[in-house]
Write a protein that holds these residues in place. Structure first.
Motif, PDB file in Angstrom:
ATOM      1  N   PRO A 320       0.835  -1.213   0.000  1.00  0.00           N
ATOM      2  CA  PRO A 320       0.000   0.000   0.000  1.00  0.00           C
ATOM      3  C   PRO A 320       0.866   1.257   0.000  1.00  0.00           C
ATOM      4  N   VAL A 321       1.670   1.430  -1.036  1.00  0.00           N
ATOM      5  CA  VAL A 321       2.704   2.463  -1.034  1.00  0.00           C
ATOM      6  C   VAL A 321       2.133   3.877  -0.997  1.00  0.00           C
ATOM      7  N   VAL A 322       1.028   4.117  -1.685  1.00  0.00           N
ATOM      8  CA  VAL A 322       0.441   5.457  -1.673  1.00  0.00           C
ATOM      9  C   VAL A 322      -0.104   5.782  -0.285  1.00  0.00           C
ATOM     10  N   CYS A 323      -0.726   4.807   0.342  1.00  0.00           N
ATOM     11  CA  CYS A 323      -1.225   5.015   1.711  1.00  0.00           C
ATOM     12  C   CYS A 323      -0.081   5.356   2.657  1.00  0.00           C
ATOM     13  N   GLU A 324       1.026   4.658   2.508  1.00  0.00           N
ATOM     14  CA  GLU A 324       2.179   4.903   3.379  1.00  0.00           C
ATOM     15  C   GLU A 324       2.812   6.260   3.080  1.00  0.00           C
ATOM     16  N   TYR A 325       2.799   6.651   1.820  1.00  0.00           N
ATOM     17  CA  TYR A 325       3.287   7.983   1.434  1.00  0.00           C
ATOM     18  C   TYR A 325       2.470   9.059   2.140  1.00  0.00           C
ATOM     19  N   VAL A 326       1.157   8.927   2.061  1.00  0.00           N
ATOM     20  CA  VAL A 326       0.268   9.908   2.676  1.00  0.00           C
ATOM     21  C   VAL A 326       0.455   9.929   4.193  1.00  0.00           C
ATOM     22  N   MET A 327       0.565   8.767   4.788  1.00  0.00           N
ATOM     23  CA  MET A 327       0.712   8.699   6.247  1.00  0.00           C
ATOM     24  C   MET A 327       2.008   9.353   6.712  1.00  0.00           C
ATOM     25  N   GLN A 328       3.076   9.203   5.943  1.00  0.00           N
ATOM     26  CA  GLN A 328       4.330   9.857   6.302  1.00  0.00           C
ATOM     27  C   GLN A 328       4.194  11.381   6.228  1.00  0.00           C
ATOM     28  N   LEU A 329       3.541  11.874   5.165  1.00  0.00           N
ATOM     29  CA  LEU A 329       3.353  13.321   5.055  1.00  0.00           C
ATOM     30  C   LEU A 329       2.488  13.842   6.201  1.00  0.00           C
ATOM     31  N   CYS A 330       1.487  13.066   6.582  1.00  0.00           N
ATOM     32  CA  CYS A 330       0.621  13.481   7.694  1.00  0.00           C
ATOM     33  C   CYS A 330       1.391  13.545   9.008  1.00  0.00           C
ATOM     34  N   HIS A 331       2.319  12.615   9.206  1.00  0.00           N
ATOM     35  CA  HIS A 331       3.161  12.671  10.405  1.00  0.00           C
ATOM     36  C   HIS A 331       3.934  13.979  10.461  1.00  0.00           C
ATOM     37  N   VAL A 332       4.431  14.444   9.318  1.00  0.00           N
ATOM     38  CA  VAL A 332       5.162  15.706   9.279  1.00  0.00           C
ATOM     39  C   VAL A 332       4.228  16.862   9.631  1.00  0.00           C
ATOM     40  N   VAL A 333       2.994  16.818   9.124  1.00  0.00           N
ATOM     41  CA  VAL A 333       2.023  17.866   9.440  1.00  0.00           C
ATOM     42  C   VAL A 333       1.719  17.876  10.940  1.00  0.00           C
ATOM     43  N   PHE A 334       1.585  16.685  11.537  1.00  0.00           N
ATOM     44  CA  PHE A 334       1.372  16.614  12.994  1.00  0.00           C
ATOM     45  C   PHE A 334       2.523  17.304  13.729  1.00  0.00           C
ATOM     46  N   ALA A 335       3.746  17.013  13.308  1.00  0.00           N
ATOM     47  CA  ALA A 335       4.916  17.612  13.958  1.00  0.00           C
ATOM     48  C   ALA A 335       4.955  19.116  13.734  1.00  0.00           C
ATOM     49  N   ASN A 336       4.629  19.538  12.509  1.00  0.00           N
ATOM     50  CA  ASN A 336       4.614  20.967  12.204  1.00  0.00           C
ATOM     51  C   ASN A 336       3.604  21.705  13.065  1.00  0.00           C
ATOM     52  N   ASP A 337       2.496  21.054  13.389  1.00  0.00           N
ATOM     53  CA  ASP A 337       1.470  21.720  14.186  1.00  0.00           C
ATOM     54  C   ASP A 337       1.983  22.050  15.576  1.00  0.00           C
ATOM     55  N   VAL A 338       2.717  21.114  16.161  1.00  0.00           N
ATOM     56  CA  VAL A 338       3.317  21.379  17.479  1.00  0.00           C
ATOM     57  C   VAL A 338       4.325  22.519  17.365  1.00  0.00           C
ATOM     58  N   LEU A 339       5.141  22.471  16.329  1.00  0.00           N
ATOM     59  CA  LEU A 339       6.170  23.479  16.093  1.00  0.00           C
ATOM     60  C   LEU A 339       5.550  24.866  15.945  1.00  0.00           C
ATOM     61  N   ILE A 340       4.507  24.965  15.134  1.00  0.00           N
ATOM     62  CA  ILE A 340       3.888  26.259  14.863  1.00  0.00           C
ATOM     63  C   ILE A 340       3.154  26.793  16.085  1.00  0.00           C
ATOM     64  N   ALA A 341       2.518  25.921  16.832  1.00  0.00           N
ATOM     65  CA  ALA A 341       1.834  26.364  18.056  1.00  0.00           C
ATOM     66  C   ALA A 341       2.836  26.991  19.027  1.00  0.00           C
ATOM     67  N   HIS A 342       3.980  26.335  19.196  1.00  0.00           N
ATOM     68  CA  HIS A 342       5.013  26.889  20.085  1.00  0.00           C
ATOM     69  C   HIS A 342       5.544  28.203  19.543  1.00  0.00           C
ATOM     70  N   ALA A 343       5.826  28.259  18.244  1.00  0.00           N
ATOM     71  CA  ALA A 343       6.399  29.469  17.654  1.00  0.00           C
ATOM     72  C   ALA A 343       5.433  30.646  17.755  1.00  0.00           C
ATOM     73  N   CYS A 344       4.142  30.374  17.533  1.00  0.00           N
ATOM     74  CA  CYS A 344       3.150  31.450  17.640  1.00  0.00           C
ATOM     75  C   CYS A 344       3.055  31.986  19.067  1.00  0.00           C
ATOM     76  N   SER A 345       3.236  31.114  20.031  1.00  0.00           N
ATOM     77  CA  SER A 345       3.112  31.534  21.432  1.00  0.00           C
ATOM     78  C   SER A 345       4.362  32.235  21.951  1.00  0.00           C
ATOM     79  N   LEU A 346       5.479  32.073  21.273  1.00  0.00           N
ATOM     80  CA  LEU A 346       6.761  32.578  21.779  1.00  0.00           C
ATOM     81  C   LEU A 346       7.136  33.955  21.252  1.00  0.00           C
TER      82      LEU A 346
END
Length: 457
Positions: A320-346
């Motif tokens: 299921p290579v396309v599914c795994e591709y999408v899931m990896q990109l989503c993991h990056v978005v999850f990480a970016n959300d934490v990053l951006i929340a901290h940056a906006c607050s700082l």
């Protein structure tokens, strides 16, 4: 090499580049991370500079010839973008990016007026940056770029929703077992599962459409800290309209330019909704993986498209290579959300010093989610149902006996299933023998359509 000078001293700059001394210093100070400024962001920045030059000329603050040269240079942004070389994660709240843009435009405009690079008949600060600051141009360019990419993403979400709804119709009559905690559950239609995917995306589509309203307000004209210092009132009142005319994006002047300059919570809000989309794309992709798993030794109720070989050693394997591709990109978005929340607050007091990080990773998340939708939209139409496997799995599931609790009670049905070692038909025989009821009479109570809620939804 040409020599350029600022209040810190003199430095050499390559003859063939359009940037100048400020950019050169930044390249020395900020080693490259391999990250690149987004093209849409660069376009937005050049558009802002063009609008400022036009308005300043109209108001009599900028010589007409210089204004024309600046606007012509801005129109060449696709050629000049290769000279916007500052790392997106530079320090200084984006000042180096703003100066990189200013210097490139100034040098190209000077060329247009018959001078060489570095002669600066058009000055980066006095002319290109007239009545502006990094602190109002950078966030405005960021918001314009986000809106453009947000609209592109929404279109791809709509397309993906449409592709999934087509599968919902195609698979609607295919009965299969449902699953809770990955264990057998009551029956469901394969089409119903795909229908729930589509409904989740419909919510994302609406949320993303509405959030554009939140990011339309910009602080351009506020200059350094939102007070408009260094800019005339008539310019402050008119600059948003001028930019809107040129970029085609419905931005509006913030009611409180100070608030809009120092508070970046809207980026956290927007990215939070990007994260919500990522959550749904992740679940859709993972569910497709599970439904196709095996395919002979596990669930195997859908058949994945054979788009590439799945193994360098196992013959015939499809992953299921396309599914795994999408899931990896989503993991990056999850990480970016934490990053951006901290940056906006700082951000501190009148400015958020992490503006480059916030804008850059918001735009990257938008790209990742757009790519995810495009990949799934191309993949899902070629998914097929294995109706035989769906039927076989359903016929073995003791969860089909759930309606019998209204006749025999929960405890008695549970005991029969346990004694039968989870064999569906043996459990029916045990219940039949215990109550002296014909097995066919028991089976008549197992209406799969009714269990799947077809009469109710």
């Amino acid at each position: 090499m040409r020599k350029e000078k600022d209040y810190l001293g003199e430095i050499e700059v390559e003859d063939d580049v359009y940037y100048g001394i400020h950019t050169k210093r930044a390249l020395i100070n900020f080693p490259a991370t391999s990250e690149k400024l987004d093209d849409t962001f660069i376009w937005a920045y050049f558009t802002i500079k063009k609008a400022c030059a036009l308005l300043n000329a109209e108001l009599g603050y900028l010589d007409e010839k210089i204004s024309v040269a600046i606007t012509r240079a801005c129109d060449e942004w696709q050629f000049l973008k290769d000279h916007i070389v500052i790392d997106p994660l530079c320090g200084g709240a984006g000042t180096s990016v703003n100066m990189n843009v200013n210097e490139v435009i100034a040098n190209r405009a000077s060329e247009i007026l018959g001078r060489r690079k570095g002669e600066y008949i058009v000055d980066p600060i006095l002319h290109v940056n007239l009545h502006q600051s990094t602190n109002d141009t950078f966030p405005t360019a960021g918001k314009i770029a986000v809106i453009v990419k947000l609209r592109e993403l929404i279109n791809e979400v709509i397309n993906l929703q449409d592709k999934i709804q087509q599968k919902e119709k195609e698979f609607y009559s295919i009965k299969k077992p449902g699953r809770t905690q990955l264990m057998d559950g009551p029956p469901i239609m394969l089409g119903q599962e795909f229908g729930s995917f589509a409904d989740a995306l419909a919510r994302d589509r609406w949320r993303l459409y509405k959030v554009e309203e939140r990011i339309r307000t910009v602080n351009i004209g506020g200059t350094a800290i939102g007070t408009g210092i260094g800019a005339p009132k008539e310019y402050i009142l008119k600059i948003v309209d001028k930019i809107r005319q040129l970029c085609g994006v419905k931005i509006s002047k913030a009611e409180n330019l100070i608030d809009s300059t120092q508070n970046w919570d809207v980026f956290s809000e927007v990215h939070g909704l990007l994260k919500s989309l990522a959550v749904n794309l992740y679940k859709i992709s993972n569910d497709i993986r599970l439904l196709a798993s095996g395919p002979k030794t596990a669930i195997g109720e859908i058949i994945l498209p054979q788009i590439q070989a799945g193994s360098s050693i196992m013959p015939g394997k499809i992953n299921p290579v396309v599914c795994e591709y999408v899931m990896q990109l989503c993991h990056v978005v999850f990480a970016n959300d934490v990053l951006i929340a901290h940056a906006c607050s700082l951000g501190n007091l009148e400015l958020n010093q992490f503006a480059p990080l916030i804008v850059h990773y918001t735009l990257k998340s938008l790209d990742f989610l757009k790519n995810s939708c495009i990949a799934l939209s191309a993949y899902i139409p070629f998914i097929k149902a294995d109706e035989r496997k769906c039927s076989e799995n359903l016929e073995r599931s003791t969860a089909l006996l759930t309606p019998l609790i209204n006749i025999f009670g929960y405890k008695e049905v549970s005991e029969a299933i346990k004694i039968a070692n989870w064999d569906l038909y043996r459990a029916i025989e045990i219940l039949s023998e215990k109550r002296h009821i014909d097995p066919q009479e028991i089976i008549q109570n197992l209406n799969i359509d009714k269990m799947a809620g077809l009469g109710y939804h």
